[in-house]
Design a protein around this motif. Sequence first.
Motif, PDB file in Angstrom:
ATOM      1  N   GLY A  19       0.791  -1.221   0.000  1.00  0.00           N
ATOM      2  CA  GLY A  19       0.000   0.000   0.000  1.00  0.00           C
ATOM      3  C   GLY A  19       0.824   1.270   0.000  1.00  0.00           C
ATOM      4  O   GLY A  19       0.275   2.356   0.246  1.00  0.00           O
ATOM      5  N   TYR A  20       2.129   1.186  -0.312  1.00  0.00           N
ATOM      6  CA  TYR A  20       2.963   2.380  -0.277  1.00  0.00           C
ATOM      7  C   TYR A  20       4.020   2.288  -1.373  1.00  0.00           C
ATOM      8  O   TYR A  20       4.612   1.224  -1.601  1.00  0.00           O
ATOM      9  N   THR A  21       4.292   3.418  -2.034  1.00  0.00           N
ATOM     10  CA  THR A  21       5.356   3.482  -3.034  1.00  0.00           C
ATOM     11  C   THR A  21       6.540   4.216  -2.438  1.00  0.00           C
ATOM     12  O   THR A  21       6.452   5.413  -2.126  1.00  0.00           O
ATOM     13  N   ALA A  22       7.631   3.503  -2.236  1.00  0.00           N
ATOM     14  CA  ALA A  22       8.788   4.076  -1.559  1.00  0.00           C
ATOM     15  C   ALA A  22       9.544   5.036  -2.469  1.00  0.00           C
ATOM     16  O   ALA A  22       9.462   4.971  -3.701  1.00  0.00           O
ATOM     17  N   GLN A  23      10.318   5.945  -1.810  1.00  0.00           N
ATOM     18  CA  GLN A  23      11.199   6.876  -2.498  1.00  0.00           C
ATOM     19  C   GLN A  23      12.577   6.789  -1.861  1.00  0.00           C
ATOM     20  O   GLN A  23      12.733   6.311  -0.727  1.00  0.00           O
ATOM     21  N   PRO A  24      13.603   7.261  -2.585  1.00  0.00           N
ATOM     22  CA  PRO A  24      14.920   7.371  -1.942  1.00  0.00           C
ATOM     23  C   PRO A  24      14.805   8.223  -0.667  1.00  0.00           C
ATOM     24  O   PRO A  24      14.121   9.247  -0.653  1.00  0.00           O
ATOM     25  N   GLY A  25      15.437   7.756   0.385  1.00  0.00           N
ATOM     26  CA  GLY A  25      15.357   8.437   1.675  1.00  0.00           C
ATOM     27  C   GLY A  25      14.364   7.807   2.622  1.00  0.00           C
ATOM     28  O   GLY A  25      14.350   8.128   3.818  1.00  0.00           O
TER      29      GLY A  25
END
Length: 1021
Positions: free
Chosen positions: A834-840
């Motif tokens: 349920g989540y799209t990760a990003q750098p950081g």
Amino acid sequence: MQKKLLLKFSAVFLLLLKIIPANASNEAKLALNFKQNIDTLQKAPSLYLVDENQLPLVGIKLVNTKNKFSAVTDMNGIGQLSYSTGDVIEVYALNSLVLKVEIKKNESMIMVSSKNPGVASLKPIRTLYDQTVKPSLSTMATDVVYNTDLTKTPVTSIKSSITGRLAGLYTNQNSGRLGSEGRTDGTASLISLGSLGSDAVTMSLRGQNPVVIVDGIPRPLTIFNMEEIESITVLKDAVSTAMLGVKGASGVILITTRRGAKAKQSISFTAQTAFQKSLKLPQALNSFQYATLYNEARLNDGLTPVYTAADLQAYQTGSDPQGHFDVNWADLVTKPSSRFNHYTLNVSGGNDFGKYFVAVEHVDQNGLFRTSDLNTYNTDNNYKSYVIRSNVDLQINKKLSAGINLMGRLINGNEPGYGSQSILNSIYATPNNAYPIYNPNGSFGTTSSYQNNIYAQAISSGYIGTYKRDVSADLFLKRTFDEITKGLWLKAKASIYATLSENTYRNKSFASFFYNPTTKAYTQYGTIGTQNNYTGINYQGHSDYEELTLGYDRNFGQHGISAVLLANHDNSFTGSDLPYTVQGISGKASYNFDEKYVADVAFGYNGSNYYPPSGNYKYGFFPAMGLAWNINKENFLKDSKWLNSLKLYGSYGKTGNDNPGYFVYIQRYFDGTATYFGSTPGSNTSIYEQPLANPNITWEKANKFNVGLQGAILDNKLSFTAEYYRDKYYDLLMQRGKNSALIGQNYPLENIGQSRYTGWDFKLNFQQTVNDFNYYVAATGGLQQSKVLYQNEVNQPFPWMARTGQAVGQRYGYVADGLFQNTAEVNSSAKLEGYTAQPGDIKYRDLNGDGIINQLDQTAIGNAKPLFYYGLNFGFQFKGFDFSALIQGAMNRTIYLNGNTEWAFQNNGFGQAWEQNLDRWTPQTAATATMPRLSVGTNINNEATSTFWQHSGNYARLKNVEVGYTIPNHWARKIGLQSIRVFGNGTNLLTFSAYDRVDPEVYNGNYPIQRSINMGINIKL
């Protein structure tokens, strides 16, 4: 039932009184006996031996070096010894020379340090129901701290005063709020004070929350005048607590108040004042830093910045204070320091007929909030108490003694009308640039997003007063029956206790205004001056306690026997609840052969009325036994010069924990509002059942094993104690994990859980006197580990998800694997459901390898090593100077940081940002970042429970330091005083922690712990 029992105990009291000889009731003869006792005491050639706590020392040998006469002190600490001014007296404890003292003119009292292991080993161990036992004849696991150590810390809570001083007791202070005692629930044997706020010091005795007993009566009160306490003893094993029956599994904190002594009257007055300062408040960002990071967070979330370059420059330079605010709310609302004033007056003395101790105390402690001269009332949080205690013991004749303990106290508390913790929460949730303190017209500033001005919350919300009243009275009569058989006695005891807490509400509303500089218009939020004016009872309760004890103590040559059989009835009421009653019988018997071999058996047989009835009560039987071997008395060690004492001891038994709830075996029905077929909430009244009843509920149980080794070496200069325990708790109340919501009701608590606690306790004590220099070092500690043996949990698909087999109270979460450094790493890693990760963002370990991060990847997190807690107490006395220090700490401990004081821009993006958020991840700081990238509001990935927010809680704290000087006695006597001592002490002076950004005990926005610097004077007449 209650009335019948009261009548029975009254009859026993009358019977004991009838045993008094008729001529003893003659007032004139009583008065004559009283005067003769005084004259005898004054004329007798005697020396009075006490320790630094003013307790008489028994069994100490005195030798006059001039005439070689000797004597051994009796139960009053008196040794009948011929002496004159200038004679040198040698003091021996267990054949070890402890002290040499020259008798000065008009002096008959000798003080001996109880830090000496030889002296300490002669002091009796206090046990349940006012019983004592000689240390060498005990099979129990106990430890004790005395008055002089308790009074070194300027606190009102015994929990704070015993931190780091007792082996096996671990304390943790997670709040520094004023007041020291929280309300207990309706199942407590006696009702305690409600919280004025609470310093929230939790006690864990071998992993359990111990029962508090005051002067032999279960009474969970923890606010005390420390000067009225003689000692605090912990009882840790089954033998020492078996007589409590269903109340014995958790161990005991045994508080014994001071009593008078057979000595001339002594008056002691102590005045002290302390300055307190909050430790480790969260460090908020200034407006420029906040605005810069807020823009960055919005960009990270794909949103446009809200602060322009001009805004940032104005915040940085302070060029526009009216339009670009920078208010440090914590500095504005809280004071840099506060005061703690403390005054006590004690009077004690006695003779062969009567002994008395009377204490009066006043405490005035201020809080951390600023006030305003515009108010005619106080809006700070503060705490005031007034306590009086009177303990009187009478030896009516040779066979009959009596005693009465009276205690009364008034406690007044004050809070800002908005509430202390609510104001702190507002500080933690409001950025520096949210709004000005005041508008141009002098009104409180605000905006539509922040409608409650924090300064107005502190000074313009009125106040709430809390008033508490407590009264207790204990009465006992004891009659010896040596005419029947030597050593036989009977004792009756009764007690009443009443408490009342009421709140006076004078809190009021206030208005704050948004000022539009363009239109010059004001928008009002809130109502001006709507004040509450009512007083309501918060809670009230009372209790009665009755006890009848038959005892026998006698030696037959080399054989020693001691036994007690006790019946008691403990009844309490809280508010409108039905009474909670625990009653039953218990007993303990001890045997020793030549003080070499010792055996104890003990039992409790009792029950409470909150369980399903069998007759009127359901009872349980809780037996225990213990053995001890004084090895040093064996022939092969009897003449050993290096070994003074060595005892091997152990115990095993079954104990109980009473946790019944409020008649939960009866299916209960409640009325309330409900919604039917679309009607508005609250429009109908329904009857519903909640929760399901448990007709088979019973007490929790524990099988407790303890073994220890205790000894003294080096001419009784060094003593040691080491104990191992293994306690199994079973029939623990818990809700089934394998339940179903289909039935539409909550499952009840059932006796199905099991857990085990194992560990080591140790204590090491060294004391030596070299000429006029006396010094000591004492170390205490504990090593504790727990394990869930069984809990009814759902079938876990993977072993790392199982709760059974882990530590009790284990936290579960994700295992963090650092921060994502680039898009390629994000794409090649498992994805949070349920989540799209990003750098950081935080990267989590995919434990089951399915490429998805979800609850199946949660496991036990935290330190799996046994908890180690310790205290190091050391000090010295030289001539009139004295010094002491206490270092206290813990290892193998973790803390978990989260919430408004850890994460930036909470509360839907309106929250504050903090100093640690400056170390967030950016492409430029990727290699050094310690925090994830910034987001506005809640980030379900980065704020998930995980090892990322878990840090080492290891710490060592300089808990207390005290320096004092006693003015030479001949100087004090010139102005008619016995002694004068000036002193200074400090609490929470230094803290060394593995993770030092926050206090290791108080964090996550709780009321901060206080550092205090205290000065005082003690005068004795």
